[in-house]
Design an enzyme around this catalytic site. Structure first.
Site, PDB file in Angstrom:
ATOM      1  N   TYR A  33       0.837  -1.199   0.000  1.00 45.27           N
ATOM      2  CA  TYR A  33       0.000   0.000   0.000  1.00 45.27           C
ATOM      3  C   TYR A  33       0.867   1.242   0.000  1.00 45.27           C
ATOM      4  CZ  TYR A  33       0.797   1.120   4.961  1.00 45.27           C
ATOM      5  OH  TYR A  33       1.364   1.471   6.161  1.00 45.27           O
ATOM      6  N   LYS A 149       6.535  -1.788   2.145  1.00 46.23           N
ATOM      7  CA  LYS A 149       5.307  -1.203   2.686  1.00 46.23           C
ATOM      8  C   LYS A 149       4.154  -2.198   2.520  1.00 46.23           C
ATOM      9  CE  LYS A 149       3.071   3.317   3.111  1.00 46.23           C
ATOM     10  NZ  LYS A 149       3.468   3.538   4.518  1.00 46.23           N
ATOM     11  N   GLU A 181      11.059   3.078  14.664  1.00 47.75           N
ATOM     12  CA  GLU A 181      10.209   4.105  14.057  1.00 47.75           C
ATOM     13  C   GLU A 181       8.869   4.119  14.764  1.00 47.75           C
ATOM     14  OE1 GLU A 181       9.562   3.070   9.927  1.00 47.75           O
ATOM     15  OE2 GLU A 181       9.490   0.939  10.439  1.00 47.75           O
ATOM     16  N   LEU A 206      10.825   1.573   7.455  1.00 48.66           N
ATOM     17  CA  LEU A 206      10.300   1.980   6.158  1.00 48.66           C
ATOM     18  C   LEU A 206      10.995   3.275   5.738  1.00 48.66           C
ATOM     19  CD1 LEU A 206       7.994   1.433   4.010  1.00 48.66           C
ATOM     20  CD2 LEU A 206       6.735   3.229   5.228  1.00 48.66           C
TER      21      LEU A 206
END
Length: 286
Positions: A33, A149, A181, A206
């Site tokens: 996505y 992702k 993160e 990411l």
């Protein structure tokens, strides 16, 4: 008015947007996505988002059903059809729906599923940009390829639910004593020596598109940026902390696990970087 979505070649009312129960995205989280911001009816950081999409699908051997240029055209049309001024465009591509449920990739001609929809959101004037948010820390229990992702987001769901239950705006995930993160964001601190620190890109995180732009914008203004690991204790001792994402741009963090960062107040560097990024987004959106 019922919002408009895009599903496999057609624009349809969101209430009528459906995919098969055999879709591999539903059965196996076998999909990718992307989320891009919309500002003044235009796409923000579109090229980096599309490049990351292309990389992610390539890493799992998933062919896009449309070219990147066509996908951008469809996103623009979706924004226009929904008369969206500010918010987000969500895109998801999966390996499609086979005749049954089997773990290996489908054999034969199974077309990937491509869906998109939009969400209205006040990003620029969000109240939290002035007040800052609190974050909590949670163990990072995700798989080893976080640079992809993937739609497999259960670990992030649990992290962000824990944050919501604690009244926090985000969860910072921690592995081997270091912050990786946020649940849906990149993490930054400003040290007492005025160095902006953020974790370097690797398979552990990411590669954030907003993160990339903010780092470049900071360096262009002669702000020192250091890409390295940092601990929660180092973050608590920092002058400032903040996160970046397509859905929040630059968001100041004022507490971590209930403890204040920088006196518990929004700092000038995060505030200025946010202003700079908003100007950049408006100037470069397509």
């Amino acid at each position: 008015m019922d919002p408009i979505a895009y599903v496999n070649g057609a624009f349809v009312p969101l209430s009528e947007a459906n995919v098969s129960v055999l879709d591999r995205g539903f059965l196996f989280a076998d999909g990718i996505y992307e989320v891009a911001a919309v500002l003044d009816g235009k796409l923000v950081d579109s090229a980096p988002h599309l490049a990351r999409l292309e990389r992610s699908v390539g890493e799992i051997g998933l062919a896009l059903p449309e070219s990147l240029a066509r996908i951008e055209e469809l996103q623009k049309e979706l924004v226009a059809r929904n008369m969206l001024d500010q918010g987000m465009v969500y895109l998801q591509v999966t390996r499609g729906a086979d005749k049954g449920r089997d773990f290996p990739f489908p054999k034969g001609d199974v077309k990937p599923t491509l869906v998109m929809f939009v969400t209205s959101k006040n990003i620029v004037d969000a109240p939290s940009a002035k007040t800052g948010i609190g974050v909590i820390t949670v163990p990072d229990i995700r798989w080893a390829r976080r640079d992809i992702k993937s739609v497999a987001l259960l670990a992030q769901v649990l992290a962000k639910q824990a944050a919501a239950a604690a009244g926090a705006g985000e969860a910072w995930m921690v592995e081997d004593g270091h912050v990786t993160e946020g649940g849906s964001s990149s993490t930054f601190i400003l040290t007492q020596d005025d160095v902006i620190v953020t974790r370097p890109n690797s398979t552990a995180i990411l590669p954030g598109c907003t993160r990339k732009a903010v780092v470049k914008l900071a360096e262009e203004r002669q702000l020192k940026v250091e890409e390295r690991l940092f601990t929660v204790d180092e973050a608590l001792a920092a002058k400032e902390a903040f996160i970046t994402s397509a859905s929040s741009f630059v968001q100041p963090v004022v507490t971590i696990d209930g403890k204040p960062v920088g006196g518990g107040k929004v700092g000038p560097v995060a505030t200025r970087l946010r202003e700079i990024y908003v100007d950049f987004a408006r100037a470069t959106a397509v």
